[in-house]
Design an enzyme around this catalytic site. Structure first.
Site, mmCIF file in Angstrom:
data_model
loop_
_atom_site.group_PDB
_atom_site.id
_atom_site.type_symbol
_atom_site.label_atom_id
_atom_site.label_comp_id
_atom_site.label_asym_id
_atom_site.label_seq_id
_atom_site.Cartn_x
_atom_site.Cartn_y
_atom_site.Cartn_z
ATOM 1 N N THR A 81 -9.901 -0.728 2.496
ATOM 2 C CA THR A 81 -10.233 0.794 2.176
ATOM 3 C C THR A 81 -11.241 1.214 0.934
ATOM 4 O OG1 THR A 81 -8.332 1.043 0.955
ATOM 5 C CG2 THR A 81 -8.017 1.420 3.162
ATOM 6 N N ALA B 11 -5.517 -2.387 5.828
ATOM 7 C CA ALA B 11 -6.683 -2.023 5.847
ATOM 8 C C ALA B 11 -7.610 -2.207 4.572
ATOM 9 C CB ALA B 11 -7.041 -0.565 6.338
ATOM 10 N N TYR C 197 -17.440 1.820 6.104
ATOM 11 C CA TYR C 197 -15.854 2.081 6.063
ATOM 12 C C TYR C 197 -15.697 2.594 7.531
ATOM 13 C CZ TYR C 197 -11.349 3.900 5.664
ATOM 14 O OH TYR C 197 -9.844 4.246 6.086
ATOM 15 N N GLY D 229 0.702 -1.275 -0.020
ATOM 16 C CA GLY D 229 0.017 -0.117 0.051
ATOM 17 C C GLY D 229 0.836 1.140 0.150
ATOM 18 N N LYS E 223 -13.677 1.001 10.820
ATOM 19 C CA LYS E 223 -12.504 1.752 11.142
ATOM 20 C C LYS E 223 -12.623 2.007 12.751
ATOM 21 C CE LYS E 223 -8.988 2.052 9.569
ATOM 22 N NZ LYS E 223 -8.021 1.375 9.481
ATOM 23 N N TRP F 261 -7.096 11.645 3.555
ATOM 24 C CA TRP F 261 -6.834 12.071 2.230
ATOM 25 C C TRP F 261 -5.242 11.773 1.754
ATOM 26 C CZ3 TRP F 261 -8.983 17.738 0.921
ATOM 27 C CH2 TRP F 261 -10.211 17.561 1.427
ATOM 28 N N THR G 276 -8.599 6.695 10.574
ATOM 29 C CA THR G 276 -9.000 7.496 9.614
ATOM 30 C C THR G 276 -10.112 8.662 10.050
ATOM 31 O OG1 THR G 276 -10.273 7.599 7.462
ATOM 32 C CG2 THR G 276 -10.890 5.791 9.066
ATOM 33 N N ASP G 277 -10.110 9.524 9.301
ATOM 34 C CA ASP G 277 -11.030 10.864 9.620
ATOM 35 C C ASP G 277 -12.415 10.435 9.196
ATOM 36 O OD1 ASP G 277 -10.252 10.438 6.806
ATOM 37 O OD2 ASP G 277 -11.067 12.557 6.380
#
Length: 281
Positions: A64, A62, A127, A11, A131, A152, A103-104
């Site tokens: 994603t 992950a 998602y 990744g 998470k 991002w 993640t945000d």
């Protein structure tokens, strides 16, 4: 020599860690792809961890695929929750250092102020829910873990927004980009450097931390920066999220406050445009 296990080796983060690893010869690096670390098969994952016996784990792997997660819920939760729970248990039992990437998307996007680590979570898609479940399991099973929320992410490796924009701006005369989702990009090379700085730091301070580059922009403004740095002639227009329908809802606002990680680990967080320029060198 301490052994660092990097999951998600192919990744964006794993690939950038592979580049940086040559500057850290004091560690033995184990870069694990989906065959070496199988996150969707928990029995096999346990066997693999026992075989590798790492001292430090960077869990960069992950599920994603944000839109696919709406229908592949079981797979998303297996990888983003159940596997994280198992890795955290293993880390606690064997006294390992674990940095887990989140993640945000654990936020719902209703805020208008930069989100700190204590902000209320309320994911709006599968998602994000998977998470967030992984975050909770990670800290419950191993309170000594470090979780880094990012947003991002882009790099020279893999598929990401910057590379897509570079391609489209060379192929098309005009493109439209969402202009009502606000956040900040993260250059993967900056994030992995921060991870390495953390494990080299004099103290290990567990908990949740935010990391993205500095700046507050929309995807549309991000695209304009890409156009400027690439000197592309493509016309870039802004559109609302409602005009660009996706199976999974996205948070409208997910700007992360980075003060905690900067103060705790004495990190310098570059401006997003300064880091973006590295993609064009």
């Amino acid at each position: 020599m301490k052994k660092i296990l990097v999951t998600g080796a192919n990744g964006q983060l794993g690939s950038e860690l592979s580049v940086l690893s040559k500057f850290y010869p004091e560690f033995k690096w184990i870069f694990a792809d989906r065959k070496k670390i199988t996150l969707d098969n928990l029995e096999l994952l346990q066997v693999q961890l026992d075989k590798i016996k790492p001292d430090i784990v960077f869990n960069c792997a992950a599920y994603t695929a944000v839109d696919k997660a709406e229908t592949e819920r079981e797979l998303a939760f297996t990888i983003n929750y159940s596997a994280v729970e198992l890795i955290a248990k293993y880390a606690f039992k064997n006294d390992l250092k674990l940095i887990h990437i989140s993640t945000d998307y654990v936020f719902d996007g209703s805020s208008s102020n930069a989100l700190d680590e204590d902000a209320e979570t309320n994911p709006v898609n599968m998602y994000g829910k998977s998470k967030r479940a992984g975050e909770i399991a990670c800290l419950q099973e191993n309170p000594n873990s470090i979780i880094i929320r990012t947003s991002w992410v882009y790099s020279r490796f893999g598929n990401n927004f910057v590379k897509t924009m570079q391609r489209l701006m060379q192929e098309r005369d005009e493109i439209n980009v969402v202009n009502d989702q606000i956040g900040s990009p993260t250059y993967a090379a900056d994030l992995v450097q921060a991870m390495l700085d953390i494990i080299k730091f004099s103290r290990w301070i567990p908990g949740i931390y935010n990391y993205s580059n500095e700046g507050e922009i929309t995807w549309y403004e991000f695209a304009l920066s890409i156009k400027e740095l690439g000197n592309y002639n493509c016309k870039v227009g802004g559109i609302s999220s409602s005009a660009y329908s996706t199976p999974a809802e996205r948070p409208r606002f997910s700007l992360l406050n980075k003060e905690k990680i900067k103060a705790t680990y004495n990190l310098n967080v570059p401006d997003y445009k300064k880091s973006l320029k590295k993609m064009f060198i």
